[in-house]
Design a protein around this motif. Structure first.
Motif, PDB file in Angstrom:
ATOM      1  N   THR A  93       0.897  -1.280  -0.078  1.00  0.00           N
ATOM      2  CA  THR A  93      -0.096  -0.044   0.234  1.00  0.00           C
ATOM      3  C   THR A  93       0.803   1.358  -0.060  1.00  0.00           C
ATOM      4  O   THR A  93       2.073   1.200   0.429  1.00  0.00           O
ATOM      5  CB  THR A  93      -1.016  -0.033   1.175  1.00  0.00           C
ATOM      6  N   GLY A  94       0.436   2.360  -0.640  1.00  0.00           N
ATOM      7  CA  GLY A  94       0.951   3.276  -0.825  1.00  0.00           C
ATOM      8  C   GLY A  94      -0.086   4.625  -0.355  1.00  0.00           C
ATOM      9  O   GLY A  94      -1.402   4.448  -0.145  1.00  0.00           O
ATOM     10  N   TYR A  95       0.104   5.889  -0.615  1.00  0.00           N
ATOM     11  CA  TYR A  95      -0.776   7.013  -0.718  1.00  0.00           C
ATOM     12  C   TYR A  95      -0.795   7.877  -1.783  1.00  0.00           C
ATOM     13  O   TYR A  95       0.523   8.226  -2.030  1.00  0.00           O
ATOM     14  CB  TYR A  95      -0.492   7.792   0.798  1.00  0.00           C
ATOM     15  N   LYS A  96      -1.732   8.272  -2.324  1.00  0.00           N
ATOM     16  CA  LYS A  96      -1.683   9.115  -3.691  1.00  0.00           C
ATOM     17  C   LYS A  96      -2.441  10.501  -3.310  1.00  0.00           C
ATOM     18  O   LYS A  96      -3.458  10.425  -2.672  1.00  0.00           O
ATOM     19  CB  LYS A  96      -2.369   8.586  -4.718  1.00  0.00           C
ATOM     20  N   PRO A  97      -1.807  11.480  -3.584  1.00  0.00           N
ATOM     21  CA  PRO A  97      -2.278  12.885  -3.485  1.00  0.00           C
ATOM     22  C   PRO A  97      -3.658  12.983  -4.188  1.00  0.00           C
ATOM     23  O   PRO A  97      -3.861  12.292  -5.200  1.00  0.00           O
ATOM     24  CB  PRO A  97      -1.286  13.808  -3.620  1.00  0.00           C
ATOM     25  N   ALA A  98      -4.535  13.973  -3.738  1.00  0.00           N
ATOM     26  CA  ALA A  98      -5.570  14.568  -4.414  1.00  0.00           C
ATOM     27  C   ALA A  98      -5.086  15.348  -5.802  1.00  0.00           C
ATOM     28  O   ALA A  98      -4.333  16.211  -5.687  1.00  0.00           O
ATOM     29  CB  ALA A  98      -6.511  15.310  -3.668  1.00  0.00           C
ATOM     30  N   VAL A  99      -5.636  15.017  -7.065  1.00  0.00           N
ATOM     31  CA  VAL A  99      -5.442  15.535  -8.248  1.00  0.00           C
ATOM     32  C   VAL A  99      -6.578  16.088  -9.054  1.00  0.00           C
ATOM     33  O   VAL A  99      -7.558  15.351  -8.994  1.00  0.00           O
ATOM     34  CB  VAL A  99      -4.621  14.647  -9.388  1.00  0.00           C
ATOM     35  N   LEU A 100      -6.555  17.599  -9.226  1.00  0.00           N
ATOM     36  CA  LEU A 100      -7.627  18.182  -9.944  1.00  0.00           C
ATOM     37  C   LEU A 100      -7.168  18.777 -11.223  1.00  0.00           C
ATOM     38  O   LEU A 100      -6.520  19.629 -11.249  1.00  0.00           O
ATOM     39  CB  LEU A 100      -8.315  19.294  -9.240  1.00  0.00           C
ATOM     40  N   GLU A 101      -7.603  17.810 -12.321  1.00  0.00           N
ATOM     41  CA  GLU A 101      -7.073  18.458 -13.715  1.00  0.00           C
ATOM     42  C   GLU A 101      -8.029  19.121 -14.532  1.00  0.00           C
ATOM     43  O   GLU A 101      -9.108  18.671 -14.760  1.00  0.00           O
ATOM     44  CB  GLU A 101      -6.529  17.155 -14.793  1.00  0.00           C
ATOM     45  N   LEU A 102      -7.889  20.410 -14.838  1.00  0.00           N
ATOM     46  CA  LEU A 102      -8.968  21.433 -15.209  1.00  0.00           C
ATOM     47  C   LEU A 102      -8.852  21.803 -16.497  1.00  0.00           C
ATOM     48  O   LEU A 102      -7.740  21.988 -17.117  1.00  0.00           O
ATOM     49  CB  LEU A 102      -9.350  22.537 -14.082  1.00  0.00           C
ATOM     50  N   ASN A 103      -9.809  22.277 -17.522  1.00  0.00           N
ATOM     51  CA  ASN A 103      -9.850  22.822 -18.497  1.00  0.00           C
ATOM     52  C   ASN A 103     -10.508  24.162 -18.247  1.00  0.00           C
ATOM     53  O   ASN A 103     -11.746  24.185 -17.786  1.00  0.00           O
ATOM     54  CB  ASN A 103     -10.612  22.113 -19.677  1.00  0.00           C
ATOM     55  N   ILE A 104      -9.913  25.317 -18.253  1.00  0.00           N
ATOM     56  CA  ILE A 104     -10.315  26.744 -18.083  1.00  0.00           C
ATOM     57  C   ILE A 104     -10.989  27.457 -19.395  1.00  0.00           C
ATOM     58  O   ILE A 104      -9.931  27.296 -20.285  1.00  0.00           O
ATOM     59  CB  ILE A 104      -8.999  27.410 -17.424  1.00  0.00           C
ATOM     60  N   ASN A 105     -11.851  28.026 -19.052  1.00  0.00           N
ATOM     61  CA  ASN A 105     -12.507  28.932 -20.272  1.00  0.00           C
ATOM     62  C   ASN A 105     -11.940  30.196 -20.103  1.00  0.00           C
ATOM     63  O   ASN A 105     -12.052  30.803 -19.105  1.00  0.00           O
ATOM     64  CB  ASN A 105     -13.760  29.060 -20.285  1.00  0.00           C
ATOM     65  N   LEU A 106     -10.948  30.594 -21.181  1.00  0.00           N
ATOM     66  CA  LEU A 106     -10.273  32.063 -21.130  1.00  0.00           C
ATOM     67  C   LEU A 106     -11.154  32.953 -21.437  1.00  0.00           C
ATOM     68  O   LEU A 106     -11.002  33.738 -22.537  1.00  0.00           O
ATOM     69  CB  LEU A 106      -8.782  31.803 -21.563  1.00  0.00           C
ATOM     70  N   GLN A 107     -12.058  33.373 -20.573  1.00  0.00           N
ATOM     71  CA  GLN A 107     -13.100  34.492 -20.851  1.00  0.00           C
ATOM     72  C   GLN A 107     -12.497  35.677 -20.710  1.00  0.00           C
ATOM     73  O   GLN A 107     -11.276  35.886 -20.035  1.00  0.00           O
ATOM     74  CB  GLN A 107     -14.365  34.647 -19.898  1.00  0.00           C
ATOM     75  N   ALA A 108     -13.036  36.940 -21.029  1.00  0.00           N
ATOM     76  CA  ALA A 108     -12.283  38.137 -20.796  1.00  0.00           C
ATOM     77  C   ALA A 108     -12.538  38.265 -19.507  1.00  0.00           C
ATOM     78  O   ALA A 108     -13.158  38.162 -18.527  1.00  0.00           O
ATOM     79  CB  ALA A 108     -13.027  39.381 -21.562  1.00  0.00           C
ATOM     80  N   GLY A 109     -11.258  38.980 -18.815  1.00  0.00           N
ATOM     81  CA  GLY A 109     -11.143  38.983 -17.292  1.00  0.00           C
ATOM     82  C   GLY A 109     -10.665  38.077 -16.530  1.00  0.00           C
ATOM     83  O   GLY A 109     -10.496  38.278 -15.355  1.00  0.00           O
ATOM     84  N   VAL A 110     -10.457  37.013 -17.082  1.00  0.00           N
ATOM     85  CA  VAL A 110      -9.863  36.071 -16.210  1.00  0.00           C
ATOM     86  C   VAL A 110      -8.455  36.283 -16.022  1.00  0.00           C
ATOM     87  O   VAL A 110      -7.482  36.557 -17.055  1.00  0.00           O
ATOM     88  CB  VAL A 110      -9.802  34.622 -17.249  1.00  0.00           C
ATOM     89  N   ASP A 111      -7.906  36.179 -14.743  1.00  0.00           N
ATOM     90  CA  ASP A 111      -6.474  36.495 -14.391  1.00  0.00           C
ATOM     91  C   ASP A 111      -5.581  35.205 -14.267  1.00  0.00           C
ATOM     92  O   ASP A 111      -5.792  34.735 -13.348  1.00  0.00           O
ATOM     93  CB  ASP A 111      -6.713  37.078 -12.951  1.00  0.00           C
ATOM     94  N   LEU A 112      -5.074  35.024 -15.424  1.00  0.00           N
ATOM     95  CA  LEU A 112      -4.126  33.886 -15.455  1.00  0.00           C
ATOM     96  C   LEU A 112      -2.963  33.971 -14.657  1.00  0.00           C
ATOM     97  O   LEU A 112      -2.605  32.875 -14.021  1.00  0.00           O
ATOM     98  CB  LEU A 112      -3.624  33.778 -17.049  1.00  0.00           C
ATOM     99  N   ASP A 113      -2.627  35.169 -14.137  1.00  0.00           N
ATOM    100  CA  ASP A 113      -1.449  35.036 -13.161  1.00  0.00           C
ATOM    101  C   ASP A 113      -1.923  34.562 -11.876  1.00  0.00           C
ATOM    102  O   ASP A 113      -1.181  33.855 -11.266  1.00  0.00           O
ATOM    103  CB  ASP A 113      -0.876  36.592 -13.075  1.00  0.00           C
TER     104      ASP A 113
END
Length: 121
Positions: A49-69
């Motif tokens: 046995t081992g332990y795996k971290p939580a992973v969230l892989e997202l697709n972001i919609n780059l709308q006007a006003g999105v702060d990518l930084d």
């Protein structure tokens, strides 16, 4: 027909709700992993046995006003994941992992990780 259990919203305290593209991505809660351990005879085998971290892989919609930084600067945040089924998970001390998100074709990808995750409802 069964309802599919998809990601509905992702909230980050410093940013608010992230603008998700379709499909939104995948969430894998933290938990125990198992790896086969063979033995000399089949009945002598088992698993490690081992332990795996939580992973969230997202697709972001780059709308006007999105702060990518701000999205790329995610670290030590409590990220909340709401699923279509009503289940809610929390990723404490989450951070952006891997390559930073970039501009292009109206969408970008980002990976957020946390050592633990917890189902809160």
């Amino acid at each position: 027909m069964a309802e599919l259990n998809n990601i509905r919203t992702i909230s980050v305290p410093s940013i608010g709700k992230l603008p998700l593209a379709t499909p939104a991505g995948t969430f894998t809660p933290a938990g125990e992993s198992r790896e086969h351990k063979p033995g000399r005879l089949p009945e002598d085998g088992g698993f490690l046995t081992g332990y795996k971290p939580a992973v969230l892989e997202l697709n972001i919609n780059l709308q006007a006003g999105v702060d990518l930084d701000a999205i790329n600067a995610i670290k030590n945040e409590t990220v909340t994941i709401r699923l279509e089924s009503g289940q809610v998970y929390m990723m404490p001390q989450a951070f952006r992992s891997g390559d930073p998100a970039g501009w292009g074709d109206g969408e970008s990808k980002i990976t957020i990780m946390s050592n633990t995750s917890e189902r809160i409802s």
